[in-house]
Design a protein around this motif. Structure first.
Motif, PDB file in Angstrom:
ATOM      1  N   VAL A 264       0.830  -1.205   0.000  1.00  0.00           N
ATOM      2  CA  VAL A 264       0.000   0.000   0.000  1.00  0.00           C
ATOM      3  C   VAL A 264       0.865   1.256   0.000  1.00  0.00           C
ATOM      4  O   VAL A 264       2.052   1.213   0.338  1.00  0.00           O
ATOM      5  N   ASN A 266       1.060   3.891   1.860  1.00  0.00           N
ATOM      6  CA  ASN A 266       1.606   4.476   3.081  1.00  0.00           C
ATOM      7  C   ASN A 266       2.617   3.572   3.782  1.00  0.00           C
ATOM      8  O   ASN A 266       2.998   3.819   4.924  1.00  0.00           O
ATOM      9  N   ARG A 379       1.972   3.998   8.433  1.00  0.00           N
ATOM     10  CA  ARG A 379       0.734   3.298   8.038  1.00  0.00           C
ATOM     11  C   ARG A 379      -0.530   3.999   8.540  1.00  0.00           C
ATOM     12  O   ARG A 379      -1.639   3.640   8.160  1.00  0.00           O
ATOM     13  N   THR A 381      -1.383   7.059   7.824  1.00  0.00           N
ATOM     14  CA  THR A 381      -1.910   8.018   6.854  1.00  0.00           C
ATOM     15  C   THR A 381      -2.997   7.330   6.038  1.00  0.00           C
ATOM     16  O   THR A 381      -2.746   6.680   5.028  1.00  0.00           O
ATOM     17  N   ASP A 382      -4.213   7.496   6.494  1.00  0.00           N
ATOM     18  CA  ASP A 382      -5.334   6.744   5.944  1.00  0.00           C
ATOM     19  C   ASP A 382      -6.620   7.411   6.421  1.00  0.00           C
ATOM     20  O   ASP A 382      -6.718   7.823   7.587  1.00  0.00           O
ATOM     21  N   GLN A 385      -8.125   5.663   9.451  1.00  0.00           N
ATOM     22  CA  GLN A 385      -7.338   5.866  10.661  1.00  0.00           C
ATOM     23  C   GLN A 385      -7.449   7.297  11.177  1.00  0.00           C
ATOM     24  O   GLN A 385      -7.361   7.546  12.376  1.00  0.00           O
ATOM     25  N   GLU A 391     -11.565   6.558   2.582  1.00  0.00           N
ATOM     26  CA  GLU A 391     -11.069   7.682   1.790  1.00  0.00           C
ATOM     27  C   GLU A 391     -11.220   7.409   0.311  1.00  0.00           C
ATOM     28  O   GLU A 391     -11.301   6.254  -0.120  1.00  0.00           O
ATOM     29  N   ILE A 394      -5.465   9.693  -1.482  1.00  0.00           N
ATOM     30  CA  ILE A 394      -4.586  10.566  -0.697  1.00  0.00           C
ATOM     31  C   ILE A 394      -3.943  11.543  -1.663  1.00  0.00           C
ATOM     32  O   ILE A 394      -3.127  11.173  -2.508  1.00  0.00           O
ATOM     33  N   PRO A 404      -5.390  12.488   3.081  1.00  0.00           N
ATOM     34  CA  PRO A 404      -6.542  11.603   2.889  1.00  0.00           C
ATOM     35  C   PRO A 404      -7.796  12.413   2.573  1.00  0.00           C
ATOM     36  O   PRO A 404      -8.143  13.353   3.289  1.00  0.00           O
TER      37      PRO A 404
END
Length: 425
Positions: A264, A266, A379, A381-382, A385, A391, A394, A404
């Protein structure tokens, strides 16, 4: 917003789908939150009820991908299991619970002449999403667009065509059963690149495009589209271990950032370590990364710390691996770490691990990425989260949306001005 008359667009299956989406968007815009939330509940329930249908279609795509020798990191992104589908349905329910951005008053006042001025959030209209090999994006995008009052045109990659076809069928049935226009959610007709080009040139029918995928896809959409684009970015993310870092904390954050899910955007792709802590940190880091299955592409200091470290090249510093690989270097100072990041980053996420608050402040002030973590994994940055719900991407650009992209980023604004027979002198 697009400004060309929609009548200028040629008659093709793609533009006809866009015209239907434009009509659906006009019907969605005035609907109350309850109507849109009812449709989202229906989508979540339908995903769970029709899991077998979705996984059967997904199995076709996965089998085809493996037969074509697709890297396992990409296959992982493509795969839908019952557990992942339930998680996607849960994300949709989370979106239902989020505040409705439509109609939010951003600012308002009564002008000296008595006019009442309000700036309010409104849907963008028709949102086109172009994305690669991740069928979960199909649902995430549809849910966020519906919640924010937008119609959505979904153009996934041909590698996920069976999965996306099944998912969109489920979404459309659920939306229609809830009383909303089914054309609020559409799969862009066609699997060829020509259909993508037609979508990118549907100015006046499509209000904004959001590309999600690799650097090549994003570059193509940004450079060739006549429709306005919100640019999402690749994730060449960095973890910097400062001289004043707690080693156990740094190891935990590094391994999580890289190995928790490496496919992924991030996930960390480079680790930089201050020379003052390198002697103590590097041998343990090499061992921890080895145990996590990660291959280290390191400079001379890292190579000296472990016999299985691969020599790093300039290409490694700029690579988004999306695999169990990481580039690694020792730097003389925090400022050197920042200089390295500025040269090679994609602007996504960078992290510092340190017990020195002044170092943390300097790092966060100097690093210009969409998210900067202090003593936390990249991880995070979602959208989920961050509490935004699922989302839509990003954004690594600096206009309108950055980071995001949740519901507010899928709206524009308009001014509502109320008078009492006012005329301008």
């Amino acid at each position: 917003m697009s400004d060309a008359p929609s009548s200028q667009a040629p008659q093709t299956p793609v533009t006809e789908a866009a015209r239907r989406a434009k009509k659906a968007a006009a019907a969605l815009a005035p609907l109350p939150r309850t109507a849109r939330d009812t449709a989202l509940h229906a989508i979540a329930d339908a995903l769970t009820a029709r899991t077998a249908e979705i996984t059967e279609a997904n199995a076709e795509d996965v089998a085809k991908a493996r037969a074509e020798g697709t890297p396992e990191a990409i296959v992982d992104r493509l795969t839908l299991t019952p557990e992942r589908i339930e998680a996607i349905a849960s994300d949709v329910r989370d979106v239902v619970a989020l505040p409705d951005p439509v109609g939010e008053v951003l600012r308002g006042s009564t002008l000296p002449n008595g006019l009442e001025l309000r700036q309010v959030r409104v849907p963008l209209g028709v949102v086109g999403i172009i994305y690669e090999a991740r069928p979960n994006v199909t649902v995430d995008a549809a849910a966020l667009c519906l919640k924010s009052g937008n119609a959505v045109l979904l153009r996934g990659s041909s590698s996920a065509y069976a999965s996306n076809t099944a998912l969109v069928a489920v979404l459309r049935d659920a939306v229609e059963a809830a009383g909303l226009p089914a054309d609020a959610v559409q799969l862009v007709p066609g699997e060829s690149r020509e259909s993508v080009k037609e979508l990118m040139r549907a100015r006046g029918l499509v209000d904004v495009l959001i590309p999600r995928g690799g650097a090549s896809l994003i570059k193509t959409v940004v450079e060739e589209s006549t429709v306005p684009v919100i640019e999402t970015g690749t994730g060449n993310c960095h973890v910097y271990v400062d001289e004043q870092a707690d080693i156990d904390t740094a190891l935990s954050i590094l391994v999580n950032s890289k190995a928790q899910r490496p496919s992924v955007c991030n996930a960390a792709e480079t680790v930089l370590v201050h020379a003052g802590i390198a002697e103590a940190f590097l041998p343990r880091a090499v061992e921890a990364l080895r145990e996590a299955g990660v291959t280290v592409h390191g400079d001379a200091a890292w190579q000296a710390a472990g016999p299985d470290v691969v020599p790093a090249t300039d290409e490694d510093w700029g690579t988004e691996y999306l695999s169990f690989d990481i580039a690694a270097a020792v730097v003389p100072s925090l400022d050197d770490a920042v200089a390295h990041i500025r040269e090679w980053t994609s602007g996504h996420t960078e992290a510092i691990v340190t017990r020195d608050t002044s170092a943390a402040r300097r790092f966060t002030s100097l690093v210009d990425s969409t998210a900067v973590m202090v003593n936390a994994s990249t991880r995070f940055t979602d959208g989920g989260q961050f509490g935004f719900g699922a989302e839509i991407g990003i954004s690594t650009q600096k206009l309108h949306a950055r980071g995001p992209m949740g519901l507010p980023e899928l709206t524009s604004t308009k001014y509502v001005v109320t008078g009492d027979g006012h005329i301008r002198e």
